[in-house]
Design a protein around this motif. Structure first.
Motif, PDB file in Angstrom:
ATOM      1  N   PHE A 179       0.936  -1.196   0.001  1.00 27.39           N
ATOM      2  CA  PHE A 179      -0.170   0.072  -0.131  1.00 27.39           C
ATOM      3  C   PHE A 179       0.733   1.037   0.079  1.00 27.39           C
ATOM      4  CE2 PHE A 179      -2.926  -3.025   1.209  1.00 27.39           C
ATOM      5  CZ  PHE A 179      -4.171  -2.740   0.960  1.00 27.39           C
ATOM      6  N   ASP A 180       0.566   2.355  -0.729  1.00 20.76           N
ATOM      7  CA  ASP A 180       1.010   3.682  -0.648  1.00 20.76           C
ATOM      8  C   ASP A 180       1.484   3.911   0.635  1.00 20.76           C
ATOM      9  OD1 ASP A 180       1.063   3.321  -3.391  1.00 20.76           O
ATOM     10  OD2 ASP A 180      -0.544   4.736  -3.777  1.00 20.76           O
ATOM     11  N   GLU A 181       0.569   3.876   1.557  1.00 22.69           N
ATOM     12  CA  GLU A 181       0.774   4.673   2.989  1.00 22.69           C
ATOM     13  C   GLU A 181       1.997   3.962   3.543  1.00 22.69           C
ATOM     14  OE1 GLU A 181      -3.587   4.921   1.495  1.00 22.69           O
ATOM     15  OE2 GLU A 181      -2.067   3.413   1.604  1.00 22.69           O
ATOM     16  N   TYR A 182       2.014   2.704   3.347  1.00 21.76           N
ATOM     17  CA  TYR A 182       3.298   2.045   4.091  1.00 21.76           C
ATOM     18  C   TYR A 182       4.495   2.699   3.454  1.00 21.76           C
ATOM     19  CZ  TYR A 182       6.345  -1.704   5.889  1.00 21.76           C
ATOM     20  OH  TYR A 182       7.378  -2.629   6.436  1.00 21.76           O
ATOM     21  N   MET A 183       4.762   2.851   2.261  1.00 26.39           N
ATOM     22  CA  MET A 183       5.877   3.636   1.554  1.00 26.39           C
ATOM     23  C   MET A 183       5.897   4.949   2.019  1.00 26.39           C
ATOM     24  SD  MET A 183       8.595   3.759  -0.087  1.00 26.39           S
ATOM     25  CE  MET A 183       8.431   1.848  -0.843  1.00 26.39           C
ATOM     26  N   GLN A 184       4.753   5.752   2.492  1.00 27.86           N
ATOM     27  CA  GLN A 184       4.820   6.924   3.018  1.00 27.86           C
ATOM     28  C   GLN A 184       5.463   7.009   4.421  1.00 27.86           C
ATOM     29  OE1 GLN A 184       1.035   8.722   2.914  1.00 27.86           O
ATOM     30  NE2 GLN A 184       0.675   8.416   0.649  1.00 27.86           N
ATOM     31  N   THR A 185       5.093   6.030   5.148  1.00 30.01           N
ATOM     32  CA  THR A 185       5.788   5.796   6.302  1.00 30.01           C
ATOM     33  C   THR A 185       7.151   5.660   6.356  1.00 30.01           C
ATOM     34  OG1 THR A 185       3.746   4.943   7.118  1.00 30.01           O
ATOM     35  CG2 THR A 185       5.270   4.693   8.693  1.00 30.01           C
ATOM     36  N   LEU A 186       7.661   4.863   5.473  1.00 26.06           N
ATOM     37  CA  LEU A 186       9.042   4.489   5.309  1.00 26.06           C
ATOM     38  C   LEU A 186       9.911   6.022   4.840  1.00 26.06           C
ATOM     39  CD1 LEU A 186       9.151   1.320   2.816  1.00 26.06           C
ATOM     40  CD2 LEU A 186       9.713   1.693   5.408  1.00 26.06           C
ATOM     41  N   ASP A 238      20.665   4.051  16.086  1.00 23.47           N
ATOM     42  CA  ASP A 238      20.746   2.369  16.303  1.00 23.47           C
ATOM     43  C   ASP A 238      19.723   1.828  16.617  1.00 23.47           C
ATOM     44  OD1 ASP A 238      20.666   3.367  18.917  1.00 23.47           O
ATOM     45  OD2 ASP A 238      22.399   2.230  19.798  1.00 23.47           O
ATOM     46  N   PHE A 239      18.548   2.356  16.242  1.00 25.72           N
ATOM     47  CA  PHE A 239      17.280   1.897  16.901  1.00 25.72           C
ATOM     48  C   PHE A 239      17.077   0.440  16.229  1.00 25.72           C
ATOM     49  CE2 PHE A 239      15.626   2.961  12.487  1.00 25.72           C
ATOM     50  CZ  PHE A 239      14.730   2.171  12.404  1.00 25.72           C
ATOM     51  N   PRO A 240      17.635  -0.239  15.315  1.00 27.82           N
ATOM     52  CA  PRO A 240      17.078  -1.475  14.718  1.00 27.82           C
ATOM     53  C   PRO A 240      17.951  -2.530  15.734  1.00 27.82           C
ATOM     54  CG  PRO A 240      18.023  -0.082  12.759  1.00 27.82           C
ATOM     55  CD  PRO A 240      18.131   0.786  14.103  1.00 27.82           C
ATOM     56  N   VAL A 241      18.637  -2.068  16.604  1.00 22.87           N
ATOM     57  CA  VAL A 241      19.406  -2.797  17.369  1.00 22.87           C
ATOM     58  C   VAL A 241      19.152  -2.621  19.000  1.00 22.87           C
ATOM     59  CG1 VAL A 241      21.108  -3.889  15.897  1.00 22.87           C
ATOM     60  CG2 VAL A 241      21.671  -1.648  17.326  1.00 22.87           C
ATOM     61  N   GLN A 258      16.519  -1.372   6.250  1.00 30.25           N
ATOM     62  CA  GLN A 258      17.468  -0.845   5.100  1.00 30.25           C
ATOM     63  C   GLN A 258      17.146   0.420   4.347  1.00 30.25           C
ATOM     64  OE1 GLN A 258      17.842  -4.371   2.380  1.00 30.25           O
ATOM     65  NE2 GLN A 258      18.914  -5.609   4.035  1.00 30.25           N
ATOM     66  N   TYR A 259      15.564   0.651   4.134  1.00 29.21           N
ATOM     67  CA  TYR A 259      15.062   1.811   3.472  1.00 29.21           C
ATOM     68  C   TYR A 259      15.256   2.841   4.415  1.00 29.21           C
ATOM     69  CZ  TYR A 259      12.453   4.836   0.752  1.00 29.21           C
ATOM     70  OH  TYR A 259      12.033   5.809   0.016  1.00 29.21           O
ATOM     71  N   ILE A 260      14.992   2.588   5.682  1.00 27.78           N
ATOM     72  CA  ILE A 260      15.035   3.736   6.649  1.00 27.78           C
ATOM     73  C   ILE A 260      16.440   4.309   6.853  1.00 27.78           C
ATOM     74  CG2 ILE A 260      14.636   4.254   9.080  1.00 27.78           C
ATOM     75  CD1 ILE A 260      12.334   2.478   9.015  1.00 27.78           C
ATOM     76  N   ASP A 315      13.398   1.466  -5.442  1.00 25.49           N
ATOM     77  CA  ASP A 315      13.478   0.429  -6.287  1.00 25.49           C
ATOM     78  C   ASP A 315      14.070  -0.927  -5.566  1.00 25.49           C
ATOM     79  OD1 ASP A 315      12.758   1.625  -8.438  1.00 25.49           O
ATOM     80  OD2 ASP A 315      14.774   2.240  -9.256  1.00 25.49           O
ATOM     81  N   GLY A 316      15.071  -0.737  -4.487  1.00 26.75           N
ATOM     82  CA  GLY A 316      15.508  -1.766  -3.910  1.00 26.75           C
ATOM     83  C   GLY A 316      14.295  -2.455  -2.857  1.00 26.75           C
ATOM     84  N   PHE A 317      13.466  -1.353  -2.511  1.00 30.61           N
ATOM     85  CA  PHE A 317      12.383  -1.991  -1.600  1.00 30.61           C
ATOM     86  C   PHE A 317      11.303  -2.708  -2.415  1.00 30.61           C
ATOM     87  CE2 PHE A 317       8.211  -1.759   0.610  1.00 30.61           C
ATOM     88  CZ  PHE A 317       8.522  -2.447   1.840  1.00 30.61           C
ATOM     89  N   GLU A 318      10.954  -2.273  -3.607  1.00 26.50           N
ATOM     90  CA  GLU A 318       9.990  -3.031  -4.333  1.00 26.50           C
ATOM     91  C   GLU A 318      10.816  -4.171  -4.812  1.00 26.50           C
ATOM     92  OE1 GLU A 318       9.262  -0.117  -7.367  1.00 26.50           O
ATOM     93  OE2 GLU A 318       7.738   0.939  -6.317  1.00 26.50           O
TER      94      GLU A 318
END
Length: 513
Positions: A253-260, A275-278, A475-477, A484-487
């Motif tokens: 959904f587009d809204e997910y990409m907006q959040t990203l 460092d939030f991912p860890v 990775q996108y964040i 393109d990488g996310f898609e």
């Protein structure tokens, strides 16, 4: 002589009749006495019968098994004997699978939502008792929330009693003293939220003259951390949503990409801990409590813990909570769980008769009464807790609560609204406000439409495929991949089983419609 013989004969007959009457009377009395004796013996036998024993398997969230004081009180109040199999939480899924493979289930087993999906085939193959037809025989069990019970069903049938949870606790905890110092109000839009985390990072909110603060403290959990809640503000579906009449995963959904993009901007501007991912929840809470960060997105009820830790370091600290943040589409929504965390289910391999099932349900019916549930959840009044304004507050040391009370919380069923157990008393007004906003969230829920749907591929490969998307999200964040990488990650998800999940969920969705 003849008269004398007749008289003697009549005399003998008279005594014979008396003897017979006496014998009949004694016989009747003895029979009565014997019947009374049998009745008394039966009563004594009933009273002296051993309590019915139930074996229960549940998670252990503490380092040690609990003191048996509370268990013995529950046994006394319910009239049952409990054999509780405490399994360390980290090993619970493995133990559950082992029990299933070996047929060594206890009478009552605690099964989470994800495990229910794994066991659907076993449930449909009649390996667990369907309890729905029996619930109307039990006053307290019949009082459980119908909507939540519906979320636990398989093919519309009820197989367990649920452990209730608020549908959505999600919102914002923020430093009100920082906001007041900078002239900020609680954010009502995603733009205002971005401005708050910017100002808390760049505008010296603690007046230290140093660059020593950040806006948002977050953690690695993309669900119970900040990401999913902020995605809700943007209007992202919860796990799955309907687009053009078809169920699709949230990340399509587009809204997910907006959040990203929103998260990527916060991260690139250093408004969020890099460092939030860890980062663990413990470290996330510590950042807010020690004054490093000014905003926490997650359970609003966590404000109690954060405040208690923070006030020990800074007596003047002030927090507030807020929930209503509208996205670019001008609406507010918040993701919701199905209203339960686990269900207690009853395997037929161990509960072999309907009579035994009814006895076990009788235990849970008694457990769901206010008196017994308060004992399980709070302990002993006057020793572990006291009642203030119709609510409970712990009075024992935390170490005692952790040792004697906390492990039993995994055995709770229902929720305060249905069992009548006490809720937490607090004189901290911000926590009181948090409780009110949790209830307010119920008017804005975004639910997962696949909760009761079927997908064999999802059961088999869902966790692995989800990791592909979680990795791509991070990775996108972090700026390591572009759109393109996310898609490309989404296409990998689809080709490795995602397309099958979409097809299976939609087939199940259409079958239920």
């Amino acid at each position: 002589m003849f008269k004398s013989k007749i008289t003697f004969s009549m005399f003998c007959m008279f005594f014979l009749v008396l003897a017979l009457l006496s014998a009949c009377s004694n016989s009747s009395e003895n029979t009565s006495n014997n019947n009374d004796s049998k009745t008394n013996d039966a009563t004594e036998q009933t009273d002296s019968e051993e309590p019915f024993e139930i074996s229960i398997m549940t998670n252990l969230h503490t380092p040690e098994t609990p003191d048996k004081k509370i268990q013995e009180l529950i046994e006394e109040k319910t009239g049952y004997k409990l054999d509780i199999q405490w399994v360390p939480d980290d090993n619970y899924d493995e133990r559950l699978n082992t029990a299933f493979a070996t047929g060594s289930f206890p009478d009552s087993v605690r099964i989470g939502f994800a495990q229910m999906n794994q066991f659907k085939d076993a449930i449909r193959n009649d390996q667990f008792w369907e309890i729905g037809p029996y619930l109307d025989q039990f006053e307290n069990l019949n009082n459980l929330n119908d909507e939540i019970m519906a979320n636990t069903t398989i093919d519309g049938k009820i197989y367990g009693v649920y452990q209730g949870r608020p549908l959505s606790r999600q919102g914002i905890i923020y430093r009100k003293d920082w906001a007041d110092h900078l002239g900020l109000e609680a954010p009502t839009t995603t733009d205002e939220f971005m401005e708050m985390v910017r100002a808390f990072t760049e505008d010296d909110p603690n007046d230290s003259g140093k660059d020593d603060t950040i806006g948002l403290a977050d953690r690695s959990d993309l669900i119970y951390g900040g990401f999913k809640t902020i995605a809700s503000w943007f209007g992202t579906p919860h796990e799955w949503g309907v687009k053009d009449g078809e169920l699709l995963p949230e990340f399509m959904f587009d809204e997910y990409m907006q959040t990203l993009d929103f998260y990527r901007e916060m991260h690139s501007n250093r408004y969020i801990n890099q460092d939030f991912p860890v980062t663990s929840k413990t470290d996330q809470v510590a950042m807010v409590a020690n004054g490093t960060a000014g905003v926490y997105v997650g359970s609003m009820q966590d404000v109690n813990t954060i405040y208690n830790d923070a006030v020990a370091l800074n007596p003047d600290v002030e927090f507030d909570v807020h929930n209503h943040v509208e996205g670019p589409h001008g609406e507010f929504g918040v993701w919701a769980i199905p209203g339960f965390s686990e269900v207690m289910m009853f395997p037929k391999s161990s509960v072999q008769t309907e009579e035994d099932l009814l006895k076990i349900l009788g235990f849970y019916d008694k457990l769901a009464s206010p008196d017994v549930m308060n004992t399980l959840y709070w302990g002993i009044e006057g020793e572990h807790y006291e009642v203030q304004d119709g609510k409970a507050v712990y009075i024992a040391d935390q170490a005692i609560i952790d040792r004697e009370i906390r492990p039993y919380l995994t055995m709770e069923i229902g929720e305060p609204e249905t069992t009548g157990r006490y809720e937490l008393y607090t004189d901290y007004e911000v926590r009181q406000k948090a409780d009110e906003l949790v209830l307010e969230n119920n008017d804005y829920l975004i639910s997962d439409p696949t909760v009761t749907l079927d997908s064999d591929t999802f059961i088999q490969d869902g966790d692995r495929l989800k990791q592909l998307i979680d990795d791509a999200t991070i990775q996108y964040i972090l700026g390591q991949i572009d759109k393109d990488g996310f898609e490309k990650a989404v296409e990998n998800w689809k080709s490795q089983g995602g397309n099958a999940i979409i097809q299976e969920f939609n087939a199940s969705y259409q079958a239920q419609s």
